[in-house]
Design an enzyme around this catalytic site. Structure first.
Site, PDB file in Angstrom:
ATOM      1  N   GLU A 115       0.753  -1.180  -0.083  1.00 44.10           N
ATOM      2  CA  GLU A 115       0.040   0.096  -0.078  1.00 44.10           C
ATOM      3  C   GLU A 115       0.787   1.220   0.085  1.00 44.10           C
ATOM      4  O   GLU A 115       2.025   1.042   0.361  1.00 44.10           O
ATOM      5  CB  GLU A 115      -0.812  -0.033   1.257  1.00 44.10           C
ATOM      6  CG  GLU A 115      -0.224  -0.143   2.611  1.00 44.10           C
ATOM      7  CD  GLU A 115      -1.294  -0.567   3.562  1.00 44.10           C
ATOM      8  OE1 GLU A 115      -1.985  -1.482   3.288  1.00 44.10           O
ATOM      9  OE2 GLU A 115      -0.983  -0.271   4.827  1.00 44.10           O
ATOM     10  N   LYS A 117       2.540   4.514   1.223  1.00 47.44           N
ATOM     11  CA  LYS A 117       3.075   5.250   2.233  1.00 47.44           C
ATOM     12  C   LYS A 117       2.601   6.535   2.180  1.00 47.44           C
ATOM     13  O   LYS A 117       3.130   7.662   1.647  1.00 47.44           O
ATOM     14  CB  LYS A 117       4.701   5.194   2.509  1.00 47.44           C
ATOM     15  CG  LYS A 117       5.116   6.003   3.929  1.00 47.44           C
ATOM     16  CD  LYS A 117       6.267   5.353   4.253  1.00 47.44           C
ATOM     17  CE  LYS A 117       6.330   5.644   5.701  1.00 47.44           C
ATOM     18  NZ  LYS A 117       6.268   6.934   6.100  1.00 47.44           N
ATOM     19  N   ASP A 119       1.439  10.397   3.367  1.00 50.08           N
ATOM     20  CA  ASP A 119       2.475  11.492   4.071  1.00 50.08           C
ATOM     21  C   ASP A 119       1.432  12.439   4.813  1.00 50.08           C
ATOM     22  O   ASP A 119       0.958  13.328   4.485  1.00 50.08           O
ATOM     23  CB  ASP A 119       3.061  12.324   2.720  1.00 50.08           C
ATOM     24  CG  ASP A 119       4.267  12.868   3.619  1.00 50.08           C
ATOM     25  OD1 ASP A 119       4.702  12.730   4.474  1.00 50.08           O
ATOM     26  OD2 ASP A 119       4.838  13.748   2.773  1.00 50.08           O
ATOM     27  N   TYR A 227      -5.100   1.591   8.068  1.00 49.58           N
ATOM     28  CA  TYR A 227      -4.135   0.601   7.622  1.00 49.58           C
ATOM     29  C   TYR A 227      -3.627  -0.483   8.529  1.00 49.58           C
ATOM     30  O   TYR A 227      -2.898  -1.215   8.321  1.00 49.58           O
ATOM     31  CB  TYR A 227      -3.079   1.320   6.630  1.00 49.58           C
ATOM     32  CG  TYR A 227      -2.363   2.454   7.567  1.00 49.58           C
ATOM     33  CD1 TYR A 227      -1.832   1.986   8.760  1.00 49.58           C
ATOM     34  CD2 TYR A 227      -2.314   3.618   7.176  1.00 49.58           C
ATOM     35  CE1 TYR A 227      -1.005   3.111   9.468  1.00 49.58           C
ATOM     36  CE2 TYR A 227      -1.603   4.453   7.717  1.00 49.58           C
ATOM     37  CZ  TYR A 227      -0.999   4.161   8.766  1.00 49.58           C
ATOM     38  OH  TYR A 227      -0.549   5.297   9.748  1.00 49.58           O
ATOM     39  N   LYS A 316      11.053   3.839   0.231  1.00 48.98           N
ATOM     40  CA  LYS A 316      10.907   5.287  -0.165  1.00 48.98           C
ATOM     41  C   LYS A 316      11.199   5.610  -1.679  1.00 48.98           C
ATOM     42  O   LYS A 316      11.976   5.149  -2.079  1.00 48.98           O
ATOM     43  CB  LYS A 316      11.553   6.413   0.774  1.00 48.98           C
ATOM     44  CG  LYS A 316      11.461   6.109   2.415  1.00 48.98           C
ATOM     45  CD  LYS A 316      10.293   6.449   2.551  1.00 48.98           C
ATOM     46  CE  LYS A 316      10.133   7.043   3.988  1.00 48.98           C
ATOM     47  NZ  LYS A 316      11.042   8.201   4.606  1.00 48.98           N
ATOM     48  N   CYS A 410      31.333  40.427   8.445  1.00 51.04           N
ATOM     49  CA  CYS A 410      30.004  40.068   8.774  1.00 51.04           C
ATOM     50  C   CYS A 410      29.141  40.880   8.025  1.00 51.04           C
ATOM     51  O   CYS A 410      29.376  42.315   8.076  1.00 51.04           O
ATOM     52  CB  CYS A 410      29.618  40.381  10.373  1.00 51.04           C
ATOM     53  SG  CYS A 410      27.890  40.286  10.577  1.00 51.04           S
ATOM     54  N   CYS A 413      27.334  43.517  10.888  1.00 49.65           N
ATOM     55  CA  CYS A 413      27.959  44.617  11.919  1.00 49.65           C
ATOM     56  C   CYS A 413      29.578  44.613  11.212  1.00 49.65           C
ATOM     57  O   CYS A 413      30.140  45.222  12.012  1.00 49.65           O
ATOM     58  CB  CYS A 413      28.166  43.769  13.254  1.00 49.65           C
ATOM     59  SG  CYS A 413      28.998  42.312  13.244  1.00 49.65           S
ATOM     60  N   CYS A 433      30.620  35.160  12.469  1.00 51.22           N
ATOM     61  CA  CYS A 433      30.973  36.467  12.814  1.00 51.22           C
ATOM     62  C   CYS A 433      31.478  36.631  14.316  1.00 51.22           C
ATOM     63  O   CYS A 433      31.023  35.941  15.066  1.00 51.22           O
ATOM     64  CB  CYS A 433      29.465  37.166  12.744  1.00 51.22           C
ATOM     65  SG  CYS A 433      29.492  38.831  13.530  1.00 51.22           S
ATOM     66  N   CYS A 439      26.804  42.563  17.268  1.00 59.13           N
ATOM     67  CA  CYS A 439      26.357  42.273  16.008  1.00 59.13           C
ATOM     68  C   CYS A 439      24.831  42.054  16.270  1.00 59.13           C
ATOM     69  O   CYS A 439      24.194  41.350  17.009  1.00 59.13           O
ATOM     70  CB  CYS A 439      26.713  40.992  15.405  1.00 59.13           C
ATOM     71  SG  CYS A 439      26.042  40.731  13.981  1.00 59.13           S
TER      72      CYS A 439
HETATM   73  S1  IVH Z   1       1.467   0.884   9.152  1.00 55.98           S
HETATM   74  C1  IVH Z   1       3.481  -1.387  12.097  1.00 55.98           C
HETATM   75  N1  IVH Z   1       1.067   1.758   6.978  1.00 55.98           N
HETATM   76  O1  IVH Z   1       4.367   5.803   8.624  1.00 55.98           O
HETATM   77  C2  IVH Z   1       3.615  -0.103  11.151  1.00 55.98           C
HETATM   78  N2  IVH Z   1       1.997   3.192   8.316  1.00 55.98           N
HETATM   79  O2  IVH Z   1       7.005   4.955   9.760  1.00 55.98           O
HETATM   80  C3  IVH Z   1       2.491   0.788  11.470  1.00 55.98           C
HETATM   81  N3  IVH Z   1       2.593   5.489   7.382  1.00 55.98           N
HETATM   82  O3  IVH Z   1       3.555   6.266  11.908  1.00 55.98           O
HETATM   83  C4  IVH Z   1       2.296   1.683  10.344  1.00 55.98           C
HETATM   84  N4  IVH Z   1       1.363   5.144   5.577  1.00 55.98           N
HETATM   85  O4  IVH Z   1       2.092   7.376  10.241  1.00 55.98           O
HETATM   86  C5  IVH Z   1       1.527   2.003   7.965  1.00 55.98           C
HETATM   87  N5  IVH Z   1       0.421   2.401   4.587  1.00 55.98           N
HETATM   88  C6  IVH Z   1       0.846   2.576   5.800  1.00 55.98           C
HETATM   89  C7  IVH Z   1       1.376   3.925   6.171  1.00 55.98           C
HETATM   90  C8  IVH Z   1       2.141   4.265   7.086  1.00 55.98           C
HETATM   91  C9  IVH Z   1       1.986   5.899   6.239  1.00 55.98           C
HETATM   92  C10 IVH Z   1       3.027   6.152   8.397  1.00 55.98           C
HETATM   93  C11 IVH Z   1       2.444   6.133   9.625  1.00 55.98           C
HETATM   94  C12 IVH Z   1       3.459   5.425  10.565  1.00 55.98           C
HETATM   95  C13 IVH Z   1       4.675   5.815   9.951  1.00 55.98           C
HETATM   96  C14 IVH Z   1       5.674   4.648  10.271  1.00 55.98           C
END
Ligand code: IVH
Length: 677
Positions: A115, A117, A119, A227, A316, A410, A413, A433, A439
């Site tokens: 899934e 990640k 933000d 999630y 990432k 600087c 000053c 500085c 300053c």
């Molecule tokens: S699972 C057991 N699923 O990432 C792990 N986290 O670095 C618990 N996050 O605090 C989190 N998307 O805020 C999970 N699909 C996803 C996520 C997710 C974003 C964030 C979440 C967590 C942080 C962990």
């Protein structure tokens, strides 16, 4: 007027209909009626409920926005800690993860749930018998904040679960975020009001969830994707993650539509590439992809190391980069005199925000990059960090573009800039500085630091006010803050008399502090909060501090020659000593550090304490240290086993709970007496 059966039925029907439409809209993404039709149903329900207030229930869709509470958020302890995720940045990291999983489980090919990640920020939602009882932020993973009232305002958070087959206690976790469209609309509103724009959707979401007034949170376009689970009692979850997400949906919980499954490293990399391709077209921001071992039993077999599960990985996406032109290069002078070159850019949109400045770090970096005004450069922004210049597109360089000369003086000053030499005889890459308190730039930054939250915590004394005060020569040093008057303050730009009074009050309040905070506030180079605390507890008094020697400093835990030299240079300067003396003379004070001494008698051995509310002149941390030093235990929640609850100003629900359980309550004076006895 007693409600007739007909009205009760009518209300029940409207609620069910509104819940269904909201479910179709948020969870199934398949609305059946227009927003206007939905609003009409809502107004009908509101009208009926207004005539029959006795029929209003907390789960009614009209009851999302509650009254503003009168204090800050209570603490929440997560019984099941909210973990973080281990990261990988390339295929090798993913392969390592998959290999460890296979070796531990002793299987050939692993099925993963995959899934985005998201933000945003994590939120825990606790449902008891299907009713939303509590919403809490992650905090440090063990202790978060109770944001129930704010969580209730998020339209995609159900107040009541659908169906029947959910566990009686079900803690669901998910990510709260603001979509790209929501963010654009939010900032459009800010622009119209001439208010400050939000930097990015994540910051806006985090700020919105932590508003004290739920009516304010309700105005923000917050959304959630669920999630994960935390506490689960009285019922079972499906035995895979993918099936759990399906169950979530059935219960009315919103799940990210991009969630899928994949097998083996190949499958994971394919999912990564596919999501990466679509990343910019998704309606919300993501910063990677998460792989989770799908089988719950296997997750349990794999377990958790330190703060992250062994069964999950965040892969990432690379930091976002964009190219633009450098319009000019300027240098900024910081609180410690550090001189930082900054590139002013032709504004460019990178990673969800418009960037018009990027740091060039220091003189060496400018030379390494060979960056010149007018150059086309690649800018990178990763997460929350300051954008930086990654490289110069040399092919685009105009003829005659001149090299940037790092200033020898600087810019504010005009004192000489020096590159101090460390104990290994290496010259620092950072230029400083040498003007010290003479300053103006250093003084301004020093005073801003002094007033900041972690230092003297003077609420309302923002950067703009400090700048005006210094520019107008109303104050020279932080000590002058304590002799400011109402006339001067209310004479500043954009400063009404009421705000001026509040600032004066906040300045007065800051007089009561701790010795550690005081030392940190002075803004000594290389002395952060922890070091300041160490020095405070080892020296105890201002007199000892002013007379400290290198030997004494270097004998302290974690203090080396570099820190010692910074401290000595600070107390060796006459203007600094004068400022310290003036601060004390003008009423800045703190409890005797001796109170916190580690070798005192264990007079409170075995007693359990809970602290709530704000103490004056002593942080809760200090109170805790003093109690622990005397053998007491300090815990986070009140129970029958608690011996004393210490109640400061504006206490939370713990004070009420103590009363209910008949636990002894102490005020600050009683606490101090107990510590001193
Ligand atoms: S699972 C057991 N699923 O990432 C792990 N986290 O670095 C618990 N996050 O605090 C989190 N998307 O805020 C999970 N699909 C996803 C996520 C997710 C974003 C964030 C979440 C967590 C942080 C962990």
């Amino acid at each position: 007027m007693a409600a007739s059966k007909k009205i009760k039925t009518e209300i029940a029907k409207l609620r069910a209909s509104l819940d269904d439409h909201s479910y179709r809209y948020h969870v199934l993404d398949d609305p059946q009626i227009t927003d206007a039709a939905y609003d009409r149903l809502m107004r009908e329900l509101e009208a009926l409920e207004a005539d029959h207030p006795d029929l209003v229930t907390p789960q009614s869709p009209t009851q999302r926005v509650g009254a503003k509470p009168d204090g800050p958020f209570d603490e929440v302890r997560h019984e099941v800690p909210m973990l973080s995720l281990s990261n990988a940045f390339d295929e090798e990291g993913v392969a390592d993860f998959d290999r460890r999983v296979r070796e531990t489980l002793e299987i050939e090919n692993v099925q993963y749930a995959v899934e985005p990640k998201l933000d945003g920020l994590a939120l825990s939602l606790l449902y008891v018998d299907g009713v939303l009882e509590r919403g809490a932020t992650r905090g440090d993973g063990v202790t978060g904040e109770d944001v129930t009232l704010n969580a209730r305002t998020i339209r995609s958070v159900p107040l009541q679960l659908r169906g029947k087959d959910f566990p009686s206690v079900l803690e669901v976790r998910g990510e709260v975020f603001i979509s790209r469209a929501g963010f654009a609309a939010l900032n459009e509103g800010q622009r119209k009001l001439d208010e400050k724009l939000y930097v990015n959707p994540r910051n806006a979401a985090a700020g919105s969830l932590r508003q004290i007034d739920p009516a304010e949170t309700a105005k923000r376009p917050l959304e959630i994707f669920c999630y994960a689970t935390g506490r689960v009692e009285g019922g079972k979850l499906p035995d895979s993650h993918a099936a759990t997400l399906k169950a979530f949906q059935k219960w009315g919980l919103r799940v990210c539509p991009e969630s899928t499954t994949a097998k083996g490293v190949k499958g994971l990399m394919k999912a990564y590439a596919s999501l990466g391709d679509r990343r910019d077209d998704l309606p919300y921001e993501i910063d990677g992809i998460v792989y989770k071992v799908d089988s719950r039993r296997r997750q349990e077999n794999l377990g958790t190391i330190s703060r992250a599960p062994r069964w999950a990985l965040a892969h990432k996406f690379p930091a976002q980069e964009e190219s633009t032109r450098i319009e000019s290069i300027e240098v900024q002078v910081g609180r410690t005199g550090a001189i930082t070159p900054v590139a002013r850019l032709d504004p460019v949109f990178v990673g969800g925000v418009t960037v018009s400045n990027a740091t060039l770090h220091n003189r060496d970096e400018i030379e390494r990059l060979d960056v010149r005004v007018g150059d086309t450069v690649v800018i990178r922004r990763a997460g929350d960090v300051i954008p930086e210049v990654v490289s110069v597109v040399k092919a685009d360089r105009k003829k005659g573009a001149r090299k940037f000369k790092f200033p020898a003086k600087c810019p504010v000053c005009k004192s000489p800039v020096e590159f101090p030499v460390n104990e290994k005889d290496e010259a620092s890459v950072v230029g400083y500085c040498t003007g010290g308190v003479t300053c103006e730039a250093q003084r301004k930054e020093g005073i801003k630091h002094f007033a900041s939250r972690r230092a003297m915590d003077i609420e309302g004394l923002g950067d703009k006010i400090v700048e005006q005060l210094v520019d107008g020569e109303h104050i020279k040093t932080a000590a002058d803050l304590y002799i400011l008057d109402l006339e001067t303050l209310s004479g500043l730009d954009r400063m009404a008399e009421k705000s001026a009074r509040n600032v004066l009050k906040a300045i007065d309040k800051s007089r009561d502090t701790t010795f550690g905070r005081f030392l940190f506030s002075l803004g000594i180079r290389n002395v952060g909060e922890t070091t300041a605390e160490t020095i405070a507890s080892q020296l105890g008094t201002v007199e000892a501090f002013k007379a400290v020697t290198a030997e004494v400093l270097e004998a302290m835990p974690d203090v080396g020659p570099v820190v010692a030299a910074s401290v000595l240079s600070f107390v060796g300067s006459k203007p600094n000593v004068k400022m310290i003396d003036e601060l004390v003379k003008r009423g800045v004070t703190w409890p005797d550090v001796g109170m916190l001494d580690a070798d005192v008698e264990k007079t409170l051995d075995g007693k359990t304490f809970v602290l709530t509310g704000t103490l004056t002149g002593m942080s809760r941390d200090d109170a805790k240290k003093a109690l622990v030093a005397r053998g007491a235990k300090v815990t986070g929640s009140v129970s029958k086993k608690t011996d004393f609850v210490v109640v400061g100003a504006d206490p939370g629900s713990k004070a009420t709970k103590a009363e209910d359980l008949g636990v002894a309550i102490l005020d600050q004076a009683a606490l101090e007496a107990l510590i001193e006895s």
